[in-house]
Design an enzyme around this catalytic site. Structure first.
Site, short mmCIF file in Angstrom:
data_model
loop_
_atom_site.label_atom_id
_atom_site.label_comp_id
_atom_site.label_asym_id
_atom_site.label_seq_id
_atom_site.Cartn_x
_atom_site.Cartn_y
_atom_site.Cartn_z
N CYS A 10 0.84 -1.20 0.00
CA CYS A 10 0.00 0.00 0.00
C CYS A 10 0.88 1.25 0.00
O CYS A 10 1.73 1.42 0.86
CB CYS A 10 -0.92 -0.02 1.22
SG CYS A 10 -1.79 1.54 1.46
N ASP A 36 -0.02 16.64 -1.08
CA ASP A 36 -0.33 15.80 -2.24
C ASP A 36 0.71 16.05 -3.33
O ASP A 36 1.09 17.19 -3.61
CB ASP A 36 -1.74 16.15 -2.76
CG ASP A 36 -2.28 15.08 -3.70
OD1 ASP A 36 -3.28 14.44 -3.33
OD2 ASP A 36 -1.72 14.91 -4.81
N HIS A 52 -3.08 1.00 8.50
CA HIS A 52 -4.04 0.72 7.42
C HIS A 52 -5.38 0.31 8.03
O HIS A 52 -5.77 -0.85 8.02
CB HIS A 52 -3.50 -0.36 6.48
CG HIS A 52 -4.24 -0.40 5.18
ND1 HIS A 52 -3.77 0.15 4.00
CD2 HIS A 52 -5.47 -0.88 4.88
CE1 HIS A 52 -4.65 -0.02 3.05
NE2 HIS A 52 -5.70 -0.65 3.56
N ASN A 97 -12.63 10.52 -1.17
CA ASN A 97 -13.15 9.82 -2.35
C ASN A 97 -13.31 8.34 -2.04
O ASN A 97 -12.49 7.75 -1.34
CB ASN A 97 -12.19 10.00 -3.54
CG ASN A 97 -12.04 11.46 -3.93
OD1 ASN A 97 -13.02 12.22 -3.93
ND2 ASN A 97 -10.83 11.87 -4.27
N GLY A 103 -13.67 8.49 -7.67
CA GLY A 103 -12.36 8.95 -8.13
C GLY A 103 -11.22 8.54 -7.22
O GLY A 103 -10.14 9.14 -7.27
N HIS A 108 -6.14 3.46 0.78
CA HIS A 108 -5.80 3.59 2.19
C HIS A 108 -6.57 4.83 2.63
O HIS A 108 -6.38 5.91 2.04
CB HIS A 108 -4.27 3.76 2.34
CG HIS A 108 -3.77 4.02 3.72
ND1 HIS A 108 -2.74 3.28 4.30
CD2 HIS A 108 -4.09 4.97 4.65
CE1 HIS A 108 -2.48 3.75 5.50
NE2 HIS A 108 -3.29 4.78 5.73
N HIS A 110 -8.04 8.12 3.46
CA HIS A 110 -7.39 9.43 3.53
C HIS A 110 -8.39 10.55 3.28
O HIS A 110 -9.38 10.36 2.58
CB HIS A 110 -6.23 9.54 2.53
CG HIS A 110 -6.61 9.30 1.09
ND1 HIS A 110 -6.77 8.04 0.57
CD2 HIS A 110 -6.86 10.15 0.08
CE1 HIS A 110 -7.09 8.12 -0.71
NE2 HIS A 110 -7.16 9.39 -1.04
#
Ligand code: 5GP
Ligand code: ZN
Length: 124
Positions: A10, A36, A52, A97, A103, A108, A110
């Site tokens: 991941c 990001d 996770h 999302n 999308g 994981h 977020h």
């Protein structure tokens, strides 16, 4: 659900472990906020549980042990992110999302925190 654990395949588990470099904004014992890599706004910060916990918010159940504490931790970091720059003063957006139509590209859990320009609504 367990609040422990990491998935070696991941991406965000690897970011949380420091195996993939990231630009950190806030870090606590259980939550990491980082920039990001492909920002959609002048401020675009991702807030993740270090473990996770779930692939997305769709996998969480309110009955899960530790869920209230986890959400409080995430919200606290989101608010610290919003206090981290004057670019949040005129408003910001909190997004998560889910799945293909949502999308989602990294599975994981977020939260996206976006600010620094007038964001359009509805999103594309
Ligand atoms: P999602 O599409 O799953 O809601 O959001 C995943 C986000 O992770 C995307 O906005 C994407 O730009 C970001 N991202 C993907 N890979 C990396 C990376 O290696 N580092 C960072 N900092 N962000 C990433
Ligand atoms: Zn993960």
């Amino acid at each position: 659900m367990t609040l422990a654990g990491a998935k070696s395949d991941c991406l965000f588990c690897r970011v949380a472990a420091g195996e993939i470099p990231s630009t950190k904004v806030i870090e606590t014992d259980d939550v990491l906020a980082f920039r990001d890599i492909n920002p959609g706004a002048p401020q675009h910060v991702l807030v993740i549980p270090k473990h996770h916990v779930a692939d997305s918010v769709a996998d969480l159940r309110v009955a899960d042990e530790g869920i209230a504490g986890l959400w409080a931790s995430l919200l606290s970091v989101v608010q610290q992110v919003a206090d981290s720059s004057p670019e949040f003063a005129d408003g910001w957006r909190l997004v998560t999302n889910v799945g293909e139509n949502g999308g989602q590209s990294v599975f994981h859990l977020h939260l996206h925190v976006l600010a620094g320009r007038r964001l359009t609504w509805p999103p594309g």
